[in-house]
Design a protein around this motif. Structure first.
Motif, mmCIF file in Angstrom:
data_model
loop_
_atom_site.group_PDB
_atom_site.id
_atom_site.type_symbol
_atom_site.label_atom_id
_atom_site.label_comp_id
_atom_site.label_asym_id
_atom_site.label_seq_id
_atom_site.Cartn_x
_atom_site.Cartn_y
_atom_site.Cartn_z
ATOM 1 N N ASN A 175 0.866 -1.173 0.000
ATOM 2 C CA ASN A 175 0.000 0.000 0.000
ATOM 3 C C ASN A 175 0.905 1.225 0.000
ATOM 4 O O ASN A 175 1.391 1.652 1.040
ATOM 5 N N LEU A 176 1.133 1.773 -1.182
ATOM 6 C CA LEU A 176 2.166 2.783 -1.341
ATOM 7 C C LEU A 176 1.679 4.168 -0.926
ATOM 8 O O LEU A 176 0.568 4.579 -1.281
ATOM 9 N N PRO A 177 2.502 4.911 -0.213
ATOM 10 C CA PRO A 177 2.156 6.308 0.099
ATOM 11 C C PRO A 177 2.354 7.184 -1.136
ATOM 12 O O PRO A 177 3.000 6.768 -2.112
ATOM 13 N N PRO A 178 1.824 8.400 -1.118
ATOM 14 C CA PRO A 178 1.961 9.292 -2.279
ATOM 15 C C PRO A 178 3.416 9.506 -2.677
ATOM 16 O O PRO A 178 4.276 9.733 -1.833
ATOM 17 N N GLY A 179 3.659 9.414 -3.978
ATOM 18 C CA GLY A 179 4.986 9.679 -4.518
ATOM 19 C C GLY A 179 5.928 8.503 -4.508
ATOM 20 O O GLY A 179 7.018 8.568 -5.086
ATOM 21 N N MET A 180 5.548 7.406 -3.862
ATOM 22 C CA MET A 180 6.429 6.247 -3.767
ATOM 23 C C MET A 180 6.055 5.215 -4.834
ATOM 24 O O MET A 180 4.881 4.888 -5.006
ATOM 25 N N LYS A 181 7.047 4.715 -5.533
ATOM 26 C CA LYS A 181 6.850 3.700 -6.547
ATOM 27 C C LYS A 181 7.077 2.311 -5.949
ATOM 28 O O LYS A 181 7.844 2.159 -4.999
ATOM 29 N N GLN A 182 6.449 1.303 -6.547
ATOM 30 C CA GLN A 182 6.662 -0.052 -6.064
ATOM 31 C C GLN A 182 8.133 -0.455 -6.165
ATOM 32 O O GLN A 182 8.655 -1.174 -5.308
ATOM 33 N N SER A 183 8.824 0.063 -7.183
ATOM 34 C CA SER A 183 10.242 -0.271 -7.347
ATOM 35 C C SER A 183 11.089 0.272 -6.201
ATOM 36 O O SER A 183 12.169 -0.258 -5.922
ATOM 37 N N TYR A 184 10.607 1.331 -5.516
ATOM 38 C CA TYR A 184 11.360 1.861 -4.379
ATOM 39 C C TYR A 184 11.403 0.864 -3.221
ATOM 40 O O TYR A 184 12.344 0.874 -2.424
#
Length: 278
Positions: A175-184
């Motif tokens: 569940n990604l926060p705003p601005g964060m990519k899954q690749s991060y």
């Protein structure tokens, strides 16, 4: 104590003129954004762990210590250490909830003959979970931008040999926060390289410290028993960035990994940030 005036915003070519050495450019207040990844024990909810991801906003303040700190020698002459105090405050970028507060000190340590050692930098800090850190390393200046390698968030250790299929699914479907990519999630340092894409960085001061082999982390018993913080590695990049009109500004990027051990597994707790000196 002997008073001195450290070079504020010292150019990389003039760092040797400051008693703070490679730490001279840190002085001031830095603000910006970043990301935080941490797996924490989740016994009270009957699961092994919970993966927490946060987009962050951050304020990092450095103030020069107003003079030399003498260390007295019994087998060699005294040495003088110079340094800066700092206060790091990190909040969740969406909720503004406080995530981290850390007071500490950076030190510029001269070469010594006993023990025989090259000049070094030291970071000391405490955090309110009940942890105290001492990490040592070195600084250097490189032309152009930073060389930022990948950092893995993959848990390791003997306990991983006994986990069931799908155990690490939270790392794959987050569940990604705003601005964060899954690749991060797999490589948090990609957020740093994305942040400086297209920038003209003319010089970078690199500050690299680790709690091993010199230093360590000391924890209160609860932390040791439940999520033992065992080691830290951190790199700070102080970047001189040139705008299209030729003017320059100072930018600070960092990546930090703290290993938390629980369930016989080493879980990387990774924080990254990109800050501007205000």
């Amino acid at each position: 104590m002997t008073a001195y005036s450290p070079l504020r915003a010292a150019a990389p070519s003039n760092l040797s003129a400051s008693p703070l050495g490679h730490l001279a450019e840190l002085e001031g207040t830095w603000s910006g954004h970043g990301f935080n990844l941490i797996a924490v024990p989740n016994k009270q909810n009957n699961t092994a762990f919970r993966l927490m991801l946060n987009a962050t906003i951050e304020r990092l303040q450095f103030s020069a210590i107003g003079g030399a700190v003498p260390n007295r020698g019994s087998v060699q002459d005294d040495i003088n250490i110079f340094g800066l105090t700092y206060l790091q405050q990190v909040n969740d970028a969406v909720t503004m909830e406080g995530l981290h507060i850390e007071p500490g000190i950076w030190l510029n340590v001269p070469a010594t003959t006993d023990p025989k050692a090259e000049p070094s930098i030291v970071r000391q800090s405490t955090i309110p979970h009940g942890d105290s850190l001492l990490a040592q390393g070195h600084g250097l200046v490189v032309p152009g931008g930073p060389r930022i390698g990948a950092v893995s968030s993959k848990p390791t250790g003997p306990g991983m040999a006994h986990v069931a299929l799908g155990y690490l699914d939270p790392y794959l479907h987050s569940n990604l926060p705003p601005g964060m990519k899954q690749s991060y999630v797999a490589n948090m340092n990609q957020a740093l390289t994305d942040a400086i894409a297209g920038q003209k960085i003319v010089s970078t001061t690199v500050l690299s410290v680790a709690s091993i082999p010199v230093g360590g982390i000391v924890n209160i018993p609860f932390v040791t028993a439940n999520a033992n913080a065992t080691k830290l590695d951190a790199i700070f990049w102080i970047e001189t960035v040139e705008r299209a009109d030729g003017s320059q500004f100072m930018q600070l990027q960092y990546t930090q990994t703290v290993i938390l051990n629980f369930l016989d597994i080493d879980w990387p707790h990774i924080s990254v940030g990109t800050l501007i000196r205000t």
